[in-house]
Design a protein around this motif. Sequence first.
Motif, short mmCIF file in Angstrom:
data_model
loop_
_atom_site.label_atom_id
_atom_site.label_comp_id
_atom_site.label_asym_id
_atom_site.label_seq_id
_atom_site.Cartn_x
_atom_site.Cartn_y
_atom_site.Cartn_z
N LEU A 230 16.48 5.86 -4.97
CA LEU A 230 15.39 5.23 -4.24
C LEU A 230 14.84 6.18 -3.19
N ALA A 231 15.71 6.88 -2.49
CA ALA A 231 15.28 7.83 -1.47
C ALA A 231 14.49 8.98 -2.10
N ALA A 232 14.87 9.39 -3.28
CA ALA A 232 14.19 10.50 -3.94
C ALA A 232 12.79 10.11 -4.41
N THR A 233 12.58 8.84 -4.72
CA THR A 233 11.27 8.42 -5.22
C THR A 233 10.35 7.90 -4.12
N SER A 234 10.86 7.58 -2.95
CA SER A 234 9.98 7.09 -1.88
C SER A 234 9.20 8.26 -1.29
N LYS A 235 7.97 7.96 -0.84
CA LYS A 235 7.10 9.00 -0.30
C LYS A 235 7.32 9.13 1.19
N PRO A 236 7.05 10.32 1.72
CA PRO A 236 7.12 10.48 3.17
C PRO A 236 6.09 9.57 3.85
N GLY A 237 6.27 9.32 5.11
CA GLY A 237 5.44 8.39 5.87
C GLY A 237 3.94 8.63 5.76
N LEU A 238 3.50 9.87 5.96
CA LEU A 238 2.07 10.17 5.94
C LEU A 238 1.48 9.94 4.56
N ALA A 239 2.19 10.34 3.53
CA ALA A 239 1.70 10.15 2.16
C ALA A 239 1.55 8.66 1.85
N THR A 240 2.47 7.84 2.34
CA THR A 240 2.38 6.39 2.12
C THR A 240 1.16 5.82 2.83
N VAL A 241 0.92 6.25 4.04
CA VAL A 241 -0.24 5.77 4.80
C VAL A 241 -1.52 6.18 4.08
N ILE A 242 -1.58 7.41 3.62
CA ILE A 242 -2.77 7.89 2.91
C ILE A 242 -2.99 7.09 1.63
N ASP A 243 -1.92 6.87 0.86
CA ASP A 243 -2.04 6.07 -0.36
C ASP A 243 -2.55 4.67 -0.07
N ARG A 244 -2.06 4.06 0.99
CA ARG A 244 -2.49 2.70 1.35
C ARG A 244 -3.96 2.69 1.78
N LEU A 245 -4.36 3.69 2.54
CA LEU A 245 -5.76 3.77 2.95
C LEU A 245 -6.68 3.97 1.75
N ILE A 246 -6.29 4.85 0.85
CA ILE A 246 -7.07 5.05 -0.37
C ILE A 246 -7.13 3.76 -1.18
N GLY A 247 -6.01 3.08 -1.30
CA GLY A 247 -5.99 1.80 -2.02
C GLY A 247 -6.92 0.78 -1.38
N ALA A 248 -6.94 0.74 -0.06
CA ALA A 248 -7.82 -0.20 0.64
C ALA A 248 -9.29 0.16 0.38
N MET A 249 -9.61 1.45 0.40
CA MET A 249 -10.99 1.86 0.14
C MET A 249 -11.39 1.56 -1.30
N GLU A 250 -10.48 1.78 -2.23
CA GLU A 250 -10.77 1.49 -3.64
C GLU A 250 -10.94 0.00 -3.90
N ALA A 251 -10.43 -0.81 -3.00
CA ALA A 251 -10.53 -2.26 -3.16
C ALA A 251 -11.87 -2.82 -2.66
N ILE A 252 -12.67 -1.98 -2.02
CA ILE A 252 -13.99 -2.45 -1.57
C ILE A 252 -14.79 -2.79 -2.82
N PRO A 253 -15.27 -4.01 -2.94
CA PRO A 253 -15.98 -4.40 -4.17
C PRO A 253 -17.33 -3.71 -4.29
N TYR A 254 -17.71 -3.39 -5.53
CA TYR A 254 -18.99 -2.71 -5.75
C TYR A 254 -20.15 -3.55 -5.26
N TRP A 255 -20.08 -4.86 -5.40
CA TRP A 255 -21.21 -5.69 -4.96
C TRP A 255 -21.52 -5.44 -3.50
N PHE A 256 -20.50 -5.19 -2.67
CA PHE A 256 -20.71 -4.94 -1.26
C PHE A 256 -21.37 -3.57 -1.05
N VAL A 257 -20.90 -2.56 -1.77
CA VAL A 257 -21.49 -1.23 -1.70
C VAL A 257 -22.96 -1.30 -2.12
N ALA A 258 -23.24 -1.98 -3.22
CA ALA A 258 -24.61 -2.09 -3.72
C ALA A 258 -25.50 -2.84 -2.74
N LEU A 259 -24.99 -3.91 -2.17
CA LEU A 259 -25.79 -4.69 -1.21
C LEU A 259 -26.14 -3.85 0.01
#
Length: 161
Positions: A5-34
């Motif tokens: 489990l320790a070998a597969t978990s990401k360092p703190g900064l990488a986890t934060v970056i992944d979460r931020l990217i995931g949050a941005m990818e979750a912005i629906p297209y309808w909102f971007v288009a509007l």
Amino acid sequence: MSQSLAATSKPGLATVIDRLIGAMEAIPYWFVALVTRLSIAGVFWQSGQTKVDGFRVTDTAIELFRSEYRLPVIDPVIGAHLAAFAEHFFPALLVLGLATRFSALALLGMTLVIQIFVYPDAWPTHGTWAACFLILMTRGPGLFSLDYLIARGRAWSPDRS
């Protein structure tokens, strides 16, 4: 924590970056288009408003086409009237999300004319406008649009197979 489990978990900064990217990818297209439709419509609507007084194209606008814009081939009076019309008609359609792709195409054409013949040094601004139009042309107006309702209605039509 186990070794695997320790070998597969990401360092703190990488986890934060992944979460931020995931949050941005979750912005629906309808909102971007509007946001895209309303923002770029506002730019052109406001420009159109500077050319008219009520329903009349101003002498100042015609003079601007005559002395500053100096478009080839087109008479300044006709150019001022066409621009005033386009800068009101197509933004109104964008706000409604009606004929969105074609309205974006028309305003992209207008942007290219401005870029090539009028203000060639304003490419950063015109590039931003072009990006908005290209998003709408390629991806469409999004969920909150009349185009979406029309397409959805056509899909439900009993005559459509």
